[in-house]
Design an enzyme around this catalytic site. Sequence first.
Site, PDB file in Angstrom:
ATOM      1  N   ASP A  13       0.820  -1.280  -0.024  1.00 19.10           N
ATOM      2  CA  ASP A  13      -0.067  -0.094   0.048  1.00 19.10           C
ATOM      3  C   ASP A  13       0.767   1.352   0.119  1.00 19.10           C
ATOM      4  O   ASP A  13       0.492   2.195   0.494  1.00 19.10           O
ATOM      5  CB  ASP A  13      -0.954   0.068   1.235  1.00 19.10           C
ATOM      6  N   GLU A  14       1.818   1.217  -0.802  1.00 19.63           N
ATOM      7  CA  GLU A  14       3.104   2.491  -0.791  1.00 19.63           C
ATOM      8  C   GLU A  14       2.521   3.512  -1.788  1.00 19.63           C
ATOM      9  O   GLU A  14       2.800   4.544  -1.896  1.00 19.63           O
ATOM     10  CB  GLU A  14       4.145   1.825  -0.987  1.00 19.63           C
ATOM     11  N   LYS A  16       1.743   2.137  -5.282  1.00 23.80           N
ATOM     12  CA  LYS A  16       2.555   1.475  -6.371  1.00 23.80           C
ATOM     13  C   LYS A  16       1.302   1.725  -7.755  1.00 23.80           C
ATOM     14  O   LYS A  16       1.755   1.924  -8.700  1.00 23.80           O
ATOM     15  CB  LYS A  16       2.575  -0.140  -6.122  1.00 23.80           C
ATOM     16  N   LYS A  18      -0.402   4.182  -8.155  1.00 22.55           N
ATOM     17  CA  LYS A  18      -0.204   5.731  -8.539  1.00 22.55           C
ATOM     18  C   LYS A  18       0.962   5.690  -9.318  1.00 22.55           C
ATOM     19  O   LYS A  18       1.109   6.396 -10.630  1.00 22.55           O
ATOM     20  CB  LYS A  18      -0.376   6.579  -7.274  1.00 22.55           C
ATOM     21  N   GLY A  42      -4.656  -4.156  -3.848  1.00 23.48           N
ATOM     22  CA  GLY A  42      -5.560  -3.371  -3.968  1.00 23.48           C
ATOM     23  C   GLY A  42      -4.964  -2.088  -4.309  1.00 23.48           C
ATOM     24  O   GLY A  42      -4.129  -1.440  -3.349  1.00 23.48           O
ATOM     25  N   HIS A  43      -4.985  -1.678  -5.518  1.00 21.14           N
ATOM     26  CA  HIS A  43      -4.046  -0.455  -5.802  1.00 21.14           C
ATOM     27  C   HIS A  43      -5.043   0.460  -6.451  1.00 21.14           C
ATOM     28  O   HIS A  43      -5.920   0.451  -7.112  1.00 21.14           O
ATOM     29  CB  HIS A  43      -3.414  -0.744  -7.289  1.00 21.14           C
ATOM     30  N   ARG A 144       2.384 -29.428  -6.846  1.00 18.49           N
ATOM     31  CA  ARG A 144       2.321 -29.930  -7.863  1.00 18.49           C
ATOM     32  C   ARG A 144       0.909 -30.486  -8.139  1.00 18.49           C
ATOM     33  O   ARG A 144       0.715 -31.474  -8.790  1.00 18.49           O
ATOM     34  CB  ARG A 144       3.428 -30.790  -8.439  1.00 18.49           C
ATOM     35  N   GLN A 225       1.871  -6.449  -3.336  1.00 26.50           N
ATOM     36  CA  GLN A 225       2.383  -6.627  -2.151  1.00 26.50           C
ATOM     37  C   GLN A 225       3.747  -6.077  -1.987  1.00 26.50           C
ATOM     38  O   GLN A 225       3.994  -4.725  -2.487  1.00 26.50           O
ATOM     39  CB  GLN A 225       2.664  -8.293  -2.016  1.00 26.50           C
ATOM     40  N   ARG A 304      -9.806  -3.145   5.994  1.00 31.71           N
ATOM     41  CA  ARG A 304      -9.348  -3.144   7.337  1.00 31.71           C
ATOM     42  C   ARG A 304      -8.490  -2.120   7.466  1.00 31.71           C
ATOM     43  O   ARG A 304      -7.897  -1.474   6.618  1.00 31.71           O
ATOM     44  CB  ARG A 304      -8.074  -4.324   7.284  1.00 31.71           C
ATOM     45  N   ARG A 306      -5.083   0.362   8.526  1.00 30.01           N
ATOM     46  CA  ARG A 306      -3.894  -0.157   8.506  1.00 30.01           C
ATOM     47  C   ARG A 306      -3.010   0.285   9.754  1.00 30.01           C
ATOM     48  O   ARG A 306      -3.517   1.469  10.322  1.00 30.01           O
ATOM     49  CB  ARG A 306      -3.147   0.372   7.195  1.00 30.01           C
ATOM     50  N   LEU A 333       4.188  12.390   1.001  1.00 29.39           N
ATOM     51  CA  LEU A 333       5.030  13.265   1.791  1.00 29.39           C
ATOM     52  C   LEU A 333       3.936  14.497   2.423  1.00 29.39           C
ATOM     53  O   LEU A 333       4.193  15.029   3.396  1.00 29.39           O
ATOM     54  CB  LEU A 333       5.763  14.264   1.139  1.00 29.39           C
TER      55      LEU A 333
END
Length: 427
Positions: A13-14, A16, A18, A42-43, A144, A225, A304, A306, A333
């Site tokens: 959730d950084e 990615k 965007k 979830g992006h 397998r 992730q 949920r 964070r 920021l």
Amino acid sequence: MPAIVVLGAQWGDEGKGKATDLLATTDSIDFVVRTSGGHNAGHTIVVNGEKYATHLLPSGILTPGATSVIANGVVVSPEALFRELDGLLARGVEVADLKVSANAHVIASYHATIDKVTERFLGKNQIGTTGRGIGPAYADKINRVGVRIADLFDEKILREKIDAALDVRNHLLTKVYNRRAIEVDAVVEELLSYAERLRPMVCDTSLLLNQALDAGQTVLFEGAQATMLDVDHGTYPFVTSSNPVAGGVCVGAGVGPTRIDRVIGVIKAYTTRVGSGPFPTELFDEDGVQLRTLGGEIGVSTGRTRRCGWYDAVVARYASRVNGLTEFFLTKLDILGAWDRIPVCVAYEIDGKRVDEMPMTQTEFHHATPVYEFFDGWKSDISGCRSFEDLPKNAQAYVQALEEMSGAKIWGVGVGPGREQTLVVHE
Ligand code: GDP
Ligand code: IMO
Ligand code: MG
């Protein structure tokens, strides 16, 4: 720049989505590729104030000029795939061309069932998974007994494979978990119902991507992730079941490491985590509540809340090392504009000793407490800034300090969720 990797440098959730969307729309990207994970991701992408969330689909699906690819390393729930696609179509979105690897493994509804019962069984030791069946699908792959996308086009083979997969699973479900057995026929029928719609999308995506790279086209690998959730390099066992690190991109797409030109680690100006597991800079006080509130830190996939904490430069340096990052993209920021002084974790103290690098064992990591350095805040709204020089001096100093301690240059800075709310620091 033909091959670019965008990946998570913390616990997910950084931003990615965007970063991917920004590159896809500004750098004439030909392909946007998912290589690991599934619809546990979830992006969020915000275009002209409109918010979109992608889960299994690459974020490039919103960029019609680019082809979206779900490569072999992804675990694909056909149900989730079409639900997501139909959701976008219902909103009138012009979606990009989509290709799916014949070798990608399938998530059927029984994988989600097993995910949920396993978590319940683990009780207080639970991982806090997304409940999407990711772990059980990857377990079947490694054991397998997995089903691959290509199997959906041969009913006989499909039935044999589901039979084999459910044989042991059903013993486990009925005898250990006290649940009803899953019927082979129902699963076969469920999966076959997607075959016709899937067929035109399915191809050898490794061949497709290598040919594109040979022709000088640009391929963007969109991570899902993150490094600290990687099954090898993350905080095991509190991780996902795939390899979201840069090395996983090569395995998950069938492209060699020599083809990758840039590896961008997306990192927040503070830290968040969903689910269980160690998190040295986690805050349990008012600051934590404020970060969550100002940052809108609620999961896109599961809803949920964070867990929140300060920036952790040890994690950043570790991500830089295990991924071979060429640069960072620093997001959010703008959220730090409320603080007089901003703590940054520069090292850990473990059992009375200062440690500058990620400790070798999980036990040590569990015992790590942050050593903080403090930076002056800028106490203003920076969401309208459009160049690095527009930022208040203290914000510039904060970014420069993070760059010095994190192991790679900071290519761009996010000051809001919109595409345009991005400042380029280094071209
Ligand atoms: P992903 O999983 O890495 O793609 O990240 P998520 O979409 O789950 O979570 C990131 C959240 O931060 C989303 O709501 C984004 O819209 C938002 N976001 C991304 N970059 C920025 C930024 O620079 N500032 C702010 N305020 N929000 C951002
Ligand atoms: P994006 O791509 C944050 C976490 C779950 C859980 C652990 C294992 O949006 O950054 P899983 O369902 O994968 O078996 O759950 O991993 N997790 C994420 N946390 N962002 C994600 O994706 C995540 N995907 C999985 O919360 O702790
Ligand atoms: Mg996310």
